[in-house]
Design a protein around this motif. Structure first.
Motif, PDB file in Angstrom:
ATOM      1  N   MET A   7       0.829  -1.208   0.000  1.00 48.05           N
ATOM      2  CA  MET A   7       0.000   0.000   0.000  1.00 48.05           C
ATOM      3  C   MET A   7       0.861   1.254   0.000  1.00 48.05           C
ATOM      4  O   MET A   7       0.578   2.224  -0.700  1.00 48.05           O
ATOM      5  CB  MET A   7      -0.925  -0.002   1.224  1.00 48.05           C
ATOM      6  CG  MET A   7      -2.046  -1.019   1.185  1.00 48.05           C
ATOM      7  SD  MET A   7      -3.008  -0.977   2.719  1.00 48.05           S
ATOM      8  CE  MET A   7      -4.344  -2.108   2.309  1.00 48.05           C
ATOM      9  N   GLN A   8       1.919   1.237   0.820  1.00 40.75           N
ATOM     10  CA  GLN A   8       2.826   2.385   0.854  1.00 40.75           C
ATOM     11  C   GLN A   8       3.472   2.612  -0.508  1.00 40.75           C
ATOM     12  O   GLN A   8       3.663   3.764  -0.930  1.00 40.75           O
ATOM     13  CB  GLN A   8       3.900   2.163   1.917  1.00 40.75           C
ATOM     14  CG  GLN A   8       3.386   2.188   3.342  1.00 40.75           C
ATOM     15  CD  GLN A   8       4.493   1.985   4.353  1.00 40.75           C
ATOM     16  OE1 GLN A   8       5.637   2.361   4.123  1.00 40.75           O
ATOM     17  NE2 GLN A   8       4.157   1.396   5.493  1.00 40.75           N
ATOM     18  N   GLN A   9       3.784   1.530  -1.200  1.00 41.88           N
ATOM     19  CA  GLN A   9       4.379   1.656  -2.529  1.00 41.88           C
ATOM     20  C   GLN A   9       3.409   2.349  -3.483  1.00 41.88           C
ATOM     21  O   GLN A   9       3.813   3.215  -4.279  1.00 41.88           O
ATOM     22  CB  GLN A   9       4.761   0.269  -3.056  1.00 41.88           C
ATOM     23  CG  GLN A   9       5.237   0.229  -4.496  1.00 41.88           C
ATOM     24  CD  GLN A   9       6.626   0.790  -4.675  1.00 41.88           C
ATOM     25  OE1 GLN A   9       7.144   1.500  -3.824  1.00 41.88           O
ATOM     26  NE2 GLN A   9       7.242   0.471  -5.796  1.00 41.88           N
ATOM     27  N   LYS A  10       2.141   2.014  -3.393  1.00 41.61           N
ATOM     28  CA  LYS A  10       1.157   2.647  -4.270  1.00 41.61           C
ATOM     29  C   LYS A  10       1.006   4.136  -3.939  1.00 41.61           C
ATOM     30  O   LYS A  10       0.838   4.968  -4.841  1.00 41.61           O
ATOM     31  CB  LYS A  10      -0.183   1.910  -4.170  1.00 41.61           C
ATOM     32  CG  LYS A  10      -0.139   0.516  -4.783  1.00 41.61           C
ATOM     33  CD  LYS A  10      -1.515  -0.056  -5.045  1.00 41.61           C
ATOM     34  CE  LYS A  10      -2.208  -0.493  -3.788  1.00 41.61           C
ATOM     35  NZ  LYS A  10      -3.501  -1.186  -4.090  1.00 41.61           N
ATOM     36  N   VAL A  11       1.078   4.475  -2.665  1.00 38.69           N
ATOM     37  CA  VAL A  11       1.027   5.889  -2.281  1.00 38.69           C
ATOM     38  C   VAL A  11       2.228   6.640  -2.838  1.00 38.69           C
ATOM     39  O   VAL A  11       2.115   7.767  -3.333  1.00 38.69           O
ATOM     40  CB  VAL A  11       0.953   6.022  -0.744  1.00 38.69           C
ATOM     41  CG1 VAL A  11       1.047   7.499  -0.338  1.00 38.69           C
ATOM     42  CG2 VAL A  11      -0.340   5.423  -0.206  1.00 38.69           C
ATOM     43  N   GLN A  12       3.415   6.006  -2.776  1.00 42.04           N
ATOM     44  CA  GLN A  12       4.620   6.629  -3.329  1.00 42.04           C
ATOM     45  C   GLN A  12       4.460   6.913  -4.820  1.00 42.04           C
ATOM     46  O   GLN A  12       4.870   7.969  -5.311  1.00 42.04           O
ATOM     47  CB  GLN A  12       5.816   5.697  -3.123  1.00 42.04           C
ATOM     48  CG  GLN A  12       6.246   5.511  -1.680  1.00 42.04           C
ATOM     49  CD  GLN A  12       7.360   6.455  -1.275  1.00 42.04           C
ATOM     50  OE1 GLN A  12       7.913   6.320  -0.197  1.00 42.04           O
ATOM     51  NE2 GLN A  12       7.689   7.403  -2.118  1.00 42.04           N
ATOM     52  N   VAL A  53       3.319  10.939  -9.505  1.00 41.43           N
ATOM     53  CA  VAL A  53       2.610  11.345 -10.734  1.00 41.43           C
ATOM     54  C   VAL A  53       1.479  12.327 -10.474  1.00 41.43           C
ATOM     55  O   VAL A  53       0.785  12.729 -11.408  1.00 41.43           O
ATOM     56  CB  VAL A  53       2.057  10.097 -11.460  1.00 41.43           C
ATOM     57  CG1 VAL A  53       3.167   9.102 -11.744  1.00 41.43           C
ATOM     58  CG2 VAL A  53       0.949   9.414 -10.656  1.00 41.43           C
ATOM     59  N   LEU A  54       1.299  12.739  -9.226  1.00 40.34           N
ATOM     60  CA  LEU A  54       0.145  13.553  -8.852  1.00 40.34           C
ATOM     61  C   LEU A  54       0.077  14.862  -9.622  1.00 40.34           C
ATOM     62  O   LEU A  54      -1.006  15.343  -9.959  1.00 40.34           O
ATOM     63  CB  LEU A  54       0.200  13.832  -7.339  1.00 40.34           C
ATOM     64  CG  LEU A  54      -1.013  14.510  -6.716  1.00 40.34           C
ATOM     65  CD1 LEU A  54      -2.222  13.589  -6.763  1.00 40.34           C
ATOM     66  CD2 LEU A  54      -0.717  14.901  -5.261  1.00 40.34           C
ATOM     67  N   LEU A  75       0.218   3.188 -15.060  1.00 38.45           N
ATOM     68  CA  LEU A  75       1.317   3.661 -15.912  1.00 38.45           C
ATOM     69  C   LEU A  75       0.914   3.640 -17.385  1.00 38.45           C
ATOM     70  O   LEU A  75       1.246   4.565 -18.134  1.00 38.45           O
ATOM     71  CB  LEU A  75       2.560   2.811 -15.678  1.00 38.45           C
ATOM     72  CG  LEU A  75       3.186   2.909 -14.280  1.00 38.45           C
ATOM     73  CD1 LEU A  75       4.361   1.944 -14.153  1.00 38.45           C
ATOM     74  CD2 LEU A  75       3.630   4.333 -13.977  1.00 38.45           C
ATOM     75  N   TYR A  76       0.210   2.593 -17.796  1.00 37.54           N
ATOM     76  CA  TYR A  76      -0.284   2.545 -19.177  1.00 37.54           C
ATOM     77  C   TYR A  76      -1.207   3.726 -19.462  1.00 37.54           C
ATOM     78  O   TYR A  76      -1.156   4.332 -20.540  1.00 37.54           O
ATOM     79  CB  TYR A  76      -1.047   1.246 -19.425  1.00 37.54           C
ATOM     80  CG  TYR A  76      -0.190   0.031 -19.670  1.00 37.54           C
ATOM     81  CD1 TYR A  76       0.920   0.076 -20.511  1.00 37.54           C
ATOM     82  CD2 TYR A  76      -0.505  -1.195 -19.074  1.00 37.54           C
ATOM     83  CE1 TYR A  76       1.694  -1.049 -20.754  1.00 37.54           C
ATOM     84  CE2 TYR A  76       0.269  -2.324 -19.308  1.00 37.54           C
ATOM     85  CZ  TYR A  76       1.358  -2.251 -20.147  1.00 37.54           C
ATOM     86  OH  TYR A  76       2.126  -3.367 -20.374  1.00 37.54           O
ATOM     87  N   SER A  77      -2.073   4.054 -18.504  1.00 41.03           N
ATOM     88  CA  SER A  77      -3.006   5.165 -18.687  1.00 41.03           C
ATOM     89  C   SER A  77      -2.257   6.488 -18.840  1.00 41.03           C
ATOM     90  O   SER A  77      -2.569   7.300 -19.724  1.00 41.03           O
ATOM     91  CB  SER A  77      -3.961   5.231 -17.493  1.00 41.03           C
ATOM     92  OG  SER A  77      -4.813   6.352 -17.586  1.00 41.03           O
ATOM     93  N   LEU A  78      -1.252   6.696 -18.007  1.00 37.49           N
ATOM     94  CA  LEU A  78      -0.448   7.914 -18.108  1.00 37.49           C
ATOM     95  C   LEU A  78       0.294   7.968 -19.441  1.00 37.49           C
ATOM     96  O   LEU A  78       0.346   9.011 -20.103  1.00 37.49           O
ATOM     97  CB  LEU A  78       0.549   7.976 -16.950  1.00 37.49           C
ATOM     98  CG  LEU A  78      -0.045   8.179 -15.553  1.00 37.49           C
ATOM     99  CD1 LEU A  78       0.991   7.857 -14.484  1.00 37.49           C
ATOM    100  CD2 LEU A  78      -0.553   9.600 -15.388  1.00 37.49           C
ATOM    101  N   ASN A  79       0.841   6.843 -19.844  1.00 39.93           N
ATOM    102  CA  ASN A  79       1.585   6.786 -21.104  1.00 39.93           C
ATOM    103  C   ASN A  79       0.679   7.054 -22.296  1.00 39.93           C
ATOM    104  O   ASN A  79       1.079   7.719 -23.250  1.00 39.93           O
ATOM    105  CB  ASN A  79       2.268   5.431 -21.230  1.00 39.93           C
ATOM    106  CG  ASN A  79       3.118   5.312 -22.475  1.00 39.93           C
ATOM    107  OD1 ASN A  79       2.860   4.490 -23.339  1.00 39.93           O
ATOM    108  ND2 ASN A  79       4.149   6.135 -22.589  1.00 39.93           N
TER     109      ASN A  79
END
Length: 318
Positions: free
Chosen positions: A142-147, A152-153, A180-184
């Motif tokens: 969960m912490q990794q997802k917050v990071q 990318v915020l 990441l795919y969505s951002l790309n």
């Protein structure tokens, strides 16, 4: 050097970085194209982190030039970059939404915009119920997802991420990959350093492999795999494969369904396919080139027993 307005998000030219008598990066040249997913790989101590820190202007190269997003890096350029280092760090006793809002404001977002986007992105990665949880109350995954959300915020144009899937189970790995795919797909350039070859093989458009500070592999993922392909094919079906003209040897696969046909010198896969198609002695359900995985290539090029090979001795394409 990439000129402003060029199609390079990152352009590195003849860059060298030394620490005393140790050369961490040695005459390194590569480009990251705008809008692509670009992977950087190599064994520990190969020079990956030093290269990334020079791109971010944390370290200065001894020689060579680096341009980011069309020119030399500046404070304005840095606002357009999202960076997730390998060494993670979040305020452990602060609620998730507060820390993300604060970090968004540091990147120039208004408090309301940062809070709204953080809330939306937390829901997107299945952390909607943890908005008010303290970081210390979250699991490592969960912490990794917050990071990653913090990275990318602020809608960066370039994302540089080091081991983005560390600590994630398969389900959450897919969640982050989808993000990441969505951002790309929105045009964001992603530069990713990871040891997880399967993720590179699946996600990356192109890759750079460094070893002992040198560039040893560079190009599209498929080009790199094709350059290491054997003169062999994988076949699933029925027939006496040893009797097939042009086959030098036959190797059975561990799963018992496929065979690896090593072809004689000068024999092409097309010729073997034609032999099968014109003979009634063979039934083929699957036929493909024997192309190694990136993991196999990585072990071959940067395995523990490899020599300190110079880049000119390996298949490198600019």
């Amino acid at each position: 050097m990439a000129a402003p307005g060029s199609n390079y998000a990152v352009s590195v030219r003849s860059v060298t970085k030394r620490y005393g008598n140790f050369t961490a990066v040695d005459d390194l040249t590569f480009d990251v194209h705008s809008g692509e997913i670009f992977a950087v790989l190599g064994p520990n101590g190969a020079g990956k982190t030093t290269t990334i820190r020079m791109i971010l202007d944390i370290l200065k190269p001894d020689t060579g030039r680096i341009e980011v997003l069309g020119g030399p890096i500046s404070d304005r350029t840095k606002e357009r970059i999202g960076y997730l280092p390998e060494e993670r760090g979040l305020y452990r006793n602060v609620p998730v939404i507060d820390i993300l809002t604060y970090l968004g404001q540091l990147k120039g977002m208004s408090r309301s915009d940062a809070q709204t986007r953080a809330t939306s992105m937390l829901e997107q990665v299945d952390l909607g119920e943890n908005i008010k949880s303290k970081v210390s109350e979250l699991s490592k995954g969960m912490q990794q997802k917050v990071q990653i959300i913090a990275t990318v915020l602020h809608h960066p144009d370039l994302i540089i991420i080091d081991e983005p899937f560390s600590g994630l189970d398969p389900v959450n790995t897919q969640v982050i990959k989808d993000l990441l795919y969505s951002l790309n797909s929105d045009g964001v350039t992603i530069m990713m350093s990871t040891h997880q070859m399967q993720q590179i093989e699946e996600m990356a458009d192109r890759l750079l492999m460094v070893d002992h500070g040198h560039r040893v592999l560079y190009g599209s993922v498929q080009e790199v795999r094709d350059r290491f392909a054997e003169n062999a094919v994988i076949v699933e079906g029925e027939g006496n494969w040893n009797a097939l003209p042009g086959v030098a040897s036959v190797e059975n696969a561990e799963n018992g369904r496929e065979v690896l046909l090593h072809l004689a010198s000068g024999i092409t896969p097309d010729a073997i396919m034609q032999e099968m198609a014109t003979s009634q002695n063979y039934r083929v359900r699957r036929f493909e080139l024997a192309v190694p995985s990136l993991n196999e290539i990585f072990i071959q090029v940067a395995g523990g027993n490899h020599n300190h090979t110079q880049p000119s001795e390996l298949p490198v394409r600019s």
